[in-house]
Scaffold this active site. Structure first.
Site, mmCIF file in Angstrom:
data_model
loop_
_atom_site.group_PDB
_atom_site.id
_atom_site.type_symbol
_atom_site.label_atom_id
_atom_site.label_comp_id
_atom_site.label_asym_id
_atom_site.label_seq_id
_atom_site.Cartn_x
_atom_site.Cartn_y
_atom_site.Cartn_z
ATOM 1 N N ASP A 1 5.522 11.689 -4.223
ATOM 2 C CA ASP A 1 5.127 10.281 -4.354
ATOM 3 C C ASP A 1 6.175 9.422 -3.663
ATOM 4 O O ASP A 1 7.323 9.848 -3.490
ATOM 5 C CB ASP A 1 5.017 9.876 -5.835
ATOM 6 N N SER A 2 5.758 8.217 -3.295
ATOM 7 C CA SER A 2 6.704 7.294 -2.675
ATOM 8 C C SER A 2 7.837 6.943 -3.644
ATOM 9 O O SER A 2 8.900 6.521 -3.222
ATOM 10 C CB SER A 2 5.973 6.023 -2.256
ATOM 11 N N GLY B 1 3.260 0.792 -0.033
ATOM 12 C CA GLY B 1 1.993 0.042 -0.059
ATOM 13 C C GLY B 1 1.859 -1.092 0.941
ATOM 14 O O GLY B 1 0.753 -1.483 1.272
ATOM 15 N N CYS C 1 0.622 10.145 -4.345
ATOM 16 C CA CYS C 1 0.636 8.739 -3.946
ATOM 17 C C CYS C 1 -0.696 8.370 -3.286
ATOM 18 O O CYS C 1 -1.109 8.985 -2.294
ATOM 19 C CB CYS C 1 1.779 8.557 -2.948
ATOM 20 N N GLU D 1 7.291 -2.016 -11.846
ATOM 21 C CA GLU D 1 8.655 -1.496 -11.638
ATOM 22 C C GLU D 1 9.702 -2.364 -12.331
ATOM 23 O O GLU D 1 10.763 -1.884 -12.703
ATOM 24 C CB GLU D 1 8.953 -1.396 -10.147
ATOM 25 N N CYS E 1 -3.855 3.803 -7.715
ATOM 26 C CA CYS E 1 -2.424 3.672 -7.485
ATOM 27 C C CYS E 1 -1.707 4.370 -8.633
ATOM 28 O O CYS E 1 -2.117 4.234 -9.792
ATOM 29 C CB CYS E 1 -2.026 2.198 -7.437
ATOM 30 N N HIS F 1 0.854 3.744 -10.161
ATOM 31 C CA HIS F 1 1.464 2.897 -11.192
ATOM 32 C C HIS F 1 0.458 2.329 -12.197
ATOM 33 O O HIS F 1 0.828 2.004 -13.312
ATOM 34 C CB HIS F 1 2.169 1.709 -10.531
HETATM 35 N N1 DGL Z 1 2.677 5.384 -5.034
HETATM 36 C C1 DGL Z 1 1.989 4.245 -4.479
HETATM 37 C C2 DGL Z 1 0.474 4.438 -4.617
HETATM 38 O O1 DGL Z 1 -0.010 5.227 -5.406
HETATM 39 C C3 DGL Z 1 2.423 2.953 -5.132
HETATM 40 C C4 DGL Z 1 3.828 2.543 -4.793
HETATM 41 C C5 DGL Z 1 4.027 2.253 -3.318
HETATM 42 O O2 DGL Z 1 3.528 1.221 -2.821
HETATM 43 O O3 DGL Z 1 4.675 3.051 -2.664
HETATM 44 O O4 DGL Z 1 -0.264 3.798 -3.911
#
Ligand code: DGL
Length: 278
Positions: free
Chosen positions: A17-18, A50, A80, A165, A197, A199
């Site tokens: 994941d990012s 994102g 992600c 976050e 997403c 999050h």
């Molecule tokens: N992990 C990203 C997603 O699921 C969200 C956070 C980002 O923008 O990197 O889209």
């Protein structure tokens, strides 16, 4: 087959994941498929993805997947949504066949699209995600490929990741922003909503309250875990054999802050986290 045969020990599952949001997916893997060895990589130095361009997201995703391959993963799950939406297709069609033809990389969009499309009550589907995810149109494309009659309404919700976050999950400003993102989808009378997403599951309760009872908000982590279980059964050639439950963690930024947050997200103690350069 050389790549696989020469590396009999590449039987780990990578989760990328990012940042930390993908831990919501890993948590479900650890619960539903505990007897595997996972490696989680969060590119916390470069999060968020994102709002980045498709080219940057693609090159970051390749670096992350290659890192996980080198650590011994024959299979990588891109948890992600942004990377799945902007990079996965090209990576599977161009980079993988040329570089690692016997390894596999999966994303989160297909399993979610399949789960939504197979429920015939879902005629009007809402999708919320980052700018990059929504701009890619990947959800509409995948869902329409499965059933062209379904209506898909996508809505970018770029402020939600920073708010989450910052820990502002229950704050008044988050509620106001959520209401404004969800209003156009409510007006379309959607009957299900995809939280596209990593999050957003942390806002699930609030989203459900605003969007109303008729709308199903599927638990994305559960769906992806079920789909992984099925995939592993169908692909014994990947040699992902069950192992003593384990997970190693890697981050591209400060491991201390990663550990604190990850332990809260996963509700378990983490022994070691290594910092790496991508
Ligand atoms: N992990 C990203 C997603 O699921 C969200 C956070 C980002 O923008 O990197 O889209």
């Amino acid at each position: 087959m050389l790549d696989l045969l020469n590396n009999k020990k590449n039987n780990l599952i990578g989760v990328f994941d990012s940042g930390l949001g993908g831990l919501s997916v890993l948590k479900k893997f650890l619960k539903k498929l505990p007897n595997y060895h996972y490696i989680y990589l969060g590119d916390t130095a470069r999060v968020p993805y994102g709002d980045k361009s498709p080219e940057i997201i693609y090159s970051y995703t390749i670096q992350a997947v290659e890192f996980l391959f080198k650590k011994g993963c024959n299979l990588v799950i891109i948890a992600c949504n942004t990377a799945s939406a902007q990079a996965l297709r090209k990576l599977q069609q161009e980079w993988l066949p040329n570089n690692y033809p016997n390894r596999r990389v999966l994303g989160v969009i297909k399993p979610l699209a399949e789960a939504i499309a197979e429920n015939t009550d879902n005629k009007k589907i809402g999708v919320i995600g980052t700018n990059a995810t929504i701009n890619s149109g990947a959800y509409t494309r995948e869902i329409k490929e499965l059933n062209p009659k379904l209506k898909v309404y996508e809505q970018a919700a770029p402020l939600l990741v920073p708010l989450i976050e910052e820990g502002r999950i229950n704050s008044p400003e988050t509620k106001i922003i959520l209401k404004s993102y969800l209003a156009p989808l409510k007006a379309k009378k959607i009957n299900s909503l995809i939280l596209a997403c990593t999050h957003y599951p942390y806002l699930q309760k609030e989203i459900q309250k605003i969007i109303g009872k008729v709308v199903i908000v599927p638990d994305t982590g559960d769906i992806i875990a079920i789909s992984l279980k099925d995939y592993l059964k169908r692909h014994p050639e990947l040699n992902i054999v069950s192992a003593k439950a384990a997970c190693d963690f890697y981050t591209s930024d400060n491991p201390k802050s990663f550990k604190d947050l990850a332990e809260r997200f996963l509700e378990k103690r983490i022994k070691s986290i290594s910092r790496i350069e991508l």
